[in-house]
Scaffold this motif. Sequence first.
Motif, PDB file in Angstrom:
ATOM      1  N   GLY A   1       0.927  -1.545   0.048  1.00 36.19           N
ATOM      2  CA  GLY A   1      -0.122  -0.240   0.016  1.00 36.19           C
ATOM      3  C   GLY A   1       0.663   1.515  -0.263  1.00 36.19           C
ATOM      4  O   GLY A   1      -0.053   2.042  -0.403  1.00 36.19           O
ATOM      5  N   GLY A   2       2.503   1.171   0.139  1.00 35.47           N
ATOM      6  CA  GLY A   2       3.288   2.271   0.380  1.00 35.47           C
ATOM      7  C   GLY A   2       3.145   2.647  -1.263  1.00 35.47           C
ATOM      8  O   GLY A   2       3.662   3.638  -1.317  1.00 35.47           O
ATOM      9  N   GLY A   3       3.062   1.861  -2.547  1.00 37.29           N
ATOM     10  CA  GLY A   3       3.465   2.177  -2.916  1.00 37.29           C
ATOM     11  C   GLY A   3       2.615   3.337  -4.027  1.00 37.29           C
ATOM     12  O   GLY A   3       3.472   4.690  -4.678  1.00 37.29           O
ATOM     13  N   SER A   4       1.511   3.307  -4.555  1.00 37.86           N
ATOM     14  CA  SER A   4       0.170   4.046  -4.750  1.00 37.86           C
ATOM     15  C   SER A   4       0.963   5.805  -3.909  1.00 37.86           C
ATOM     16  O   SER A   4       0.491   6.788  -4.391  1.00 37.86           O
ATOM     17  N   LEU A   5       0.982   5.321  -2.565  1.00 35.36           N
ATOM     18  CA  LEU A   5       1.289   6.618  -1.326  1.00 35.36           C
ATOM     19  C   LEU A   5       2.933   7.048  -1.421  1.00 35.36           C
ATOM     20  O   LEU A   5       2.347   8.294  -1.659  1.00 35.36           O
ATOM     21  N   SER A   6       3.665   6.520  -2.242  1.00 29.51           N
ATOM     22  CA  SER A   6       4.401   7.192  -2.631  1.00 29.51           C
ATOM     23  C   SER A   6       4.866   7.956  -4.153  1.00 29.51           C
ATOM     24  O   SER A   6       5.057   9.316  -4.112  1.00 29.51           O
ATOM     25  N   LEU A   7       3.806   6.931  -4.260  1.00 31.54           N
ATOM     26  CA  LEU A   7       4.400   7.806  -5.855  1.00 31.54           C
ATOM     27  C   LEU A   7       2.935   9.605  -6.095  1.00 31.54           C
ATOM     28  O   LEU A   7       3.477   9.905  -6.599  1.00 31.54           O
ATOM     29  N   PHE A   8       1.483   9.656  -5.044  1.00 27.44           N
ATOM     30  CA  PHE A   8       1.534  10.264  -5.308  1.00 27.44           C
ATOM     31  C   PHE A   8       1.612  11.094  -3.960  1.00 27.44           C
ATOM     32  O   PHE A   8       1.795  12.533  -4.422  1.00 27.44           O
ATOM     33  N   TYR A   9       2.173  10.867  -2.713  1.00 28.17           N
ATOM     34  CA  TYR A   9       3.265  11.859  -3.102  1.00 28.17           C
ATOM     35  C   TYR A   9       4.364  12.692  -3.943  1.00 28.17           C
ATOM     36  O   TYR A   9       4.907  13.885  -3.862  1.00 28.17           O
ATOM     37  N   GLN A  10       5.069  11.766  -4.558  1.00 28.77           N
ATOM     38  CA  GLN A  10       6.139  12.048  -5.507  1.00 28.77           C
ATOM     39  C   GLN A  10       5.142  13.528  -5.972  1.00 28.77           C
ATOM     40  O   GLN A  10       5.816  14.671  -6.411  1.00 28.77           O
ATOM     41  N   SER A  11       4.663  13.364  -6.837  1.00 30.80           N
ATOM     42  CA  SER A  11       3.717  14.371  -7.808  1.00 30.80           C
ATOM     43  C   SER A  11       3.934  15.653  -7.363  1.00 30.80           C
ATOM     44  O   SER A  11       4.019  16.448  -7.819  1.00 30.80           O
TER      45      SER A  11
ATOM     46  N   ILE B   1      10.451   3.152  -5.380  1.00 29.79           N
ATOM     47  CA  ILE B   1      11.113   2.542  -5.842  1.00 29.79           C
ATOM     48  C   ILE B   1       8.987   1.861  -4.937  1.00 29.79           C
ATOM     49  O   ILE B   1       8.886   1.780  -4.089  1.00 29.79           O
ATOM     50  N   PHE B   2       8.420   1.484  -6.675  1.00 25.68           N
ATOM     51  CA  PHE B   2       7.257   0.687  -6.127  1.00 25.68           C
ATOM     52  C   PHE B   2       7.560  -0.723  -5.934  1.00 25.68           C
ATOM     53  O   PHE B   2       7.531  -1.493  -7.284  1.00 25.68           O
ATOM     54  N   GLN B   3       7.558  -1.175  -4.980  1.00 25.23           N
ATOM     55  CA  GLN B   3       7.612  -2.522  -4.867  1.00 25.23           C
ATOM     56  C   GLN B   3       5.989  -4.065  -4.556  1.00 25.23           C
ATOM     57  O   GLN B   3       5.860  -3.484  -3.112  1.00 25.23           O
ATOM     58  N   ALA B   4       5.691  -4.583  -5.283  1.00 25.21           N
ATOM     59  CA  ALA B   4       4.689  -5.255  -4.612  1.00 25.21           C
ATOM     60  C   ALA B   4       3.865  -4.457  -4.531  1.00 25.21           C
ATOM     61  O   ALA B   4       2.831  -5.113  -3.331  1.00 25.21           O
ATOM     62  N   ALA B   5       3.435  -3.610  -5.497  1.00 27.30           N
ATOM     63  CA  ALA B   5       2.246  -2.702  -4.764  1.00 27.30           C
ATOM     64  C   ALA B   5       1.163  -2.788  -5.743  1.00 27.30           C
ATOM     65  O   ALA B   5       1.634  -2.958  -6.935  1.00 27.30           O
ATOM     66  N   HIS B   6       0.334  -2.037  -5.280  1.00 26.68           N
ATOM     67  CA  HIS B   6      -1.839  -1.664  -6.299  1.00 26.68           C
ATOM     68  C   HIS B   6      -0.907  -0.215  -7.185  1.00 26.68           C
ATOM     69  O   HIS B   6      -0.749   0.591  -6.204  1.00 26.68           O
ATOM     70  N   SER B   7      -2.373   0.056  -7.853  1.00 22.08           N
ATOM     71  CA  SER B   7      -1.677   0.977  -8.268  1.00 22.08           C
ATOM     72  C   SER B   7      -3.004   2.674  -7.485  1.00 22.08           C
ATOM     73  O   SER B   7      -2.310   4.001  -7.323  1.00 22.08           O
ATOM     74  N   SER B   8      -4.156   2.030  -6.994  1.00 20.83           N
ATOM     75  CA  SER B   8      -4.637   2.367  -5.562  1.00 20.83           C
ATOM     76  C   SER B   8      -5.014   2.235  -4.592  1.00 20.83           C
ATOM     77  O   SER B   8      -5.393   0.460  -4.968  1.00 20.83           O
TER      78      SER B   8
END
Length: 390
Positions: free
Chosen positions: A124-134, A164-171
Amino acid sequence: MTDEQDLQFDWVHLHYDERQSFTETYGFAGNQGAVNLEGILIRPKNAPSDTLQIYMHPASTLQLLPVPREAARRGAHVLCAASRYARNDTACILEKVLLDLGAYIRHAKRALGYRHVVLVGWSGGGSLSLFYQSQAENPTITHTPAGDTVDLTQAGLIPADAVIFQAAHSSRARLLLDIIDPSVLDESDPDRRDPSLDIYGGAIAPPYSPEFIALYRTAQLERVRRITAWVKDLLERLSANGGAELERGFVTHRTLADPRFLDPALDPNDRPIGRCYLGDPETVNSGPVGLARFSTLRSWLSQWSIDDTNGEGVACAARIGAPLLFIENSADDAVPAYHCKSVFDAATTADKTYAVIEGATHYYVNQPDLLGQVTRLSETWLGDRGLRGR
């Protein structure tokens, strides 16, 4: 390689002021005119580094999980950062989680002295990290989907140096859409179900036809949108009442019924069939612990509504210029296989990499070799960009 006993664990406490119109977190975490955050800094003893890897999930703590610990054992400095909604996503507002993550990055740079910060978005941190970075690179959001002010354009979010987007869902919203049970006819009575859509009812069995899957996916979207329409209507009514009641909690029953868990022909990969990361899918679907089971009105719009969330990774990835590493686990028993690839395809940065860890499950349980393999992959990728920190 560092043994576990040679790791140093330090408690990190952050405190910053934030006024809210009503209390949304239980206890002292965020209801005294300030937000209190706790994290665990894990690092090898007597091994300085100028790079910090930050692991954050919207509503979980990660310091007990194998991924960040393995990174620290191999020499990385790791911060497992909990949001204000730690262990309870009922009222989670993703836009506010970005403020929390921004506070950790600011602390890492200004107080802890790290030159570089890497966001490692596992699960669940994958989409969070992308959201933050954007939003750190190009802030645009001034309000939550419910219309409450959270002005990220004035938040001073510091961009990470890589993600790094690891074993993550898109949202979270996309994942819920994939797994919610469309057979539910009455949100107040989960026993009223459409037998033609009930994959656990005994009348329908895999392999599922393309026609059935198309009907099923349409019905899933319709259910999510019915809930969203009810949420928005209730928020409008509460506002129109002009009283002190501003929010309400509710239950969403039966939220784990993805046919992929029963039919290996759907989006085939190496995942186990007949179980998922939470156990038996049918048991989880009807049980008290499930995705989006308990939610507030505002949290539903921010986290779970596919039409309203700002945290969809496909959209966020298209707005990021930093280096991105995408890691798919081929036997992931939580995230559908297409999620990682869809976000990778949407990413527009000139520096993006895609890798598959064959046979890896979501948590790498009893897979120490694969855990080591994925950690070495990240190390090499970061090293090639001067971000390994050793």
